[in-house]
Enzyme design. Sequence first.
Site, PDB file in Angstrom:
ATOM      1  N   TYR A  49       0.851  -1.307   0.183  1.00 43.76           N
ATOM      2  CA  TYR A  49      -0.211  -0.031   0.031  1.00 43.76           C
ATOM      3  C   TYR A  49       0.942   1.301  -0.016  1.00 43.76           C
ATOM      4  CZ  TYR A  49      -3.995   3.171   0.755  1.00 43.76           C
ATOM      5  OH  TYR A  49      -4.671   4.150   0.761  1.00 43.76           O
TER       6      TYR A  49
ATOM      7  N   ASP B 265       1.889  20.479 -20.348  1.00 47.53           N
ATOM      8  CA  ASP B 265       1.278  19.305 -20.896  1.00 47.53           C
ATOM      9  C   ASP B 265       2.099  18.320 -21.394  1.00 47.53           C
ATOM     10  OD1 ASP B 265      -0.194  17.072 -21.676  1.00 47.53           O
ATOM     11  OD2 ASP B 265      -2.129  18.159 -21.966  1.00 47.53           O
TER      12      ASP B 265
HETATM   13  C1  LIG Z   1      -4.852  12.254 -23.265  1.00 47.64           C
HETATM   14  C2  LIG Z   1      -4.497  13.697 -22.927  1.00 47.64           C
HETATM   15  C3  LIG Z   1      -4.898  14.417 -21.894  1.00 47.64           C
HETATM   16  C4  LIG Z   1      -5.666  13.601 -20.595  1.00 47.64           C
HETATM   17  O1  LIG Z   1      -5.161  12.381 -20.416  1.00 47.64           O
HETATM   18  P1  LIG Z   1      -5.873  11.130 -19.645  1.00 47.64           P
HETATM   19  O2  LIG Z   1      -4.872   9.994 -19.373  1.00 47.64           O
HETATM   20  O3  LIG Z   1      -6.823  10.862 -21.009  1.00 47.64           O
HETATM   21  O4  LIG Z   1      -6.770  11.588 -18.496  1.00 47.64           O
HETATM   22  C5  LIG Z   1      -4.378  15.411 -21.631  1.00 47.64           C
HETATM   23  N1  LIG Z   1      -3.652  16.330 -22.418  1.00 47.64           N
HETATM   24  C6  LIG Z   1      -3.371  15.531 -23.584  1.00 47.64           C
HETATM   25  C7  LIG Z   1      -2.558  16.303 -24.646  1.00 47.64           C
HETATM   26  C8  LIG Z   1      -3.796  14.316 -23.915  1.00 47.64           C
HETATM   27  O5  LIG Z   1      -3.416  13.758 -25.105  1.00 47.64           O
END
Ligand SMILES: *Cc1c(COP(=O)(O)O)cnc(C)c1O
Length: 463
Positions: A77, A220
Amino acid sequence: MAERPTKKSWAEPFKIKVVEPIKMTTRDYRLKCIEEAGYNTFLLKSEDVYIDLLTDSGTSAMSDHQWAGMMLGDEAYAGSRNFYHLEDVIRKYYGYKWIVPTHQGRAAEHIISQILIKDGDYIPGNMYFTTTRLHQELAGGNFVDVIIDEAHDPTNEHPFKADIDLQKLEDLIKKVGAEKVPYISMATAVNMAGGQPISLGNLKEVREMSHKYGIPIIHDATRVAENAYLIKEREPGYQDKTIAEIIREICDLTDGCTMSAKKDCLVNIGGFLAVNDEELYKKAQNMVVVYEGLHTYGGMAGRDMEAVARGLEESVEYEHIKARIGQVQYLGEKVLGWDIPIIVPIGTHGVFLDARRFLPHIDQDEFPAQTLAAQIFVESGVRSMERGNVSAGRDPRTGKNRRPALELVRLTVPRRVYTQAHMDVTAEAILEVFDNRDKVKGLKFTYEPEYLRFFQARFEPIT
Ligand SMILES: *Cc1c(COP(=O)(O)O)cnc(C)c1O
């Protein structure tokens, strides 16, 4: 005698150890399937799909090395050794100091949005992503698109269509005040623009502005390796750098990242948030126990974290990333050769059909991209995804469809799953639909969910 080849053939840099049969069906059968699915490819059953190009999210084939790592899952865990391995790998390749694991990307977006965004804030970004923007809005923020104009033009050949327009960014900061801009939301290999990269030259300038106004950059990083490959290919001065070096340079110009490991990191589930600021980390670490799980697993099993760590290492290998993007380019060049309208330059993770030019007789409020995706399935069994007016949703203020400039169908190529022959079959299927495009009719909603409507919406043809 056959002609001798003029150039050397290419082959996938792996061999296949496990196979999964796929089903070929009849047109009548597929018509029944799409009707039952409300003309939404998200609602089809996967077993009815022949070649599945819905998404490259969580659909990758893992390597034998990753599968071996799954057996080394430490399912304690707390304090799983796989977490510490993952933390080491992220620190090594991305350079961020503090790691909070999450079950996938949107969970990381949720946490960072809730911590950093106050009601009435503005978040500038290089084009929206569906879940990213939704979490920013749910936290009370307003997303503002500051990507260069070229990104909204599917025919513009700009090599770095994910670049940020510095003028737009500075205008926004001056208009609303820096204190109302909690961070700059910068994505690499921008999905909604067609898998287009940001240049390091641009990112450095964005960094200067971020320092000037004291606004952090949250990255991102979902597709950072793919972006790095195109920098190596296209940006002067980077030809001799490794993918790993370029990734590190990108990450070092930012303050933290959200990650959907389901893309570049070659796993079926997983994600994380990574930041450099310790205070921010402590808040995120506290939030993750509320929504995901303890801060050393965050919604992932130990084995999942091991697979992410190993997948991340594989994602920076040149032969891998070259083959991955090369396969997408191969499909793109094939359909482009028949004058089928797609976004150019061809992107990193998929070929994006321009539904406005493909189906010019269908108004955007009759959802040409949704229609086209359904039609491709009916004709061929190939599953794609709408990225247009349905995905963009309604403007929360006016309640109207957003009618985005880009009305696209995405043929997304999963990593290491299909061969070049599958790409040939796909290209020919698109050509067949293109030849019969005049007969295709638009769609109207029969059910429209409130959030992220593209996932669950249902439609019927307009008669
Ligand atoms: C897929 C994606 C997300 C979201 O991620 P999940 O794993 O689907 O929750 C965010 N930003 C980009 C650019 C993505 O391609």
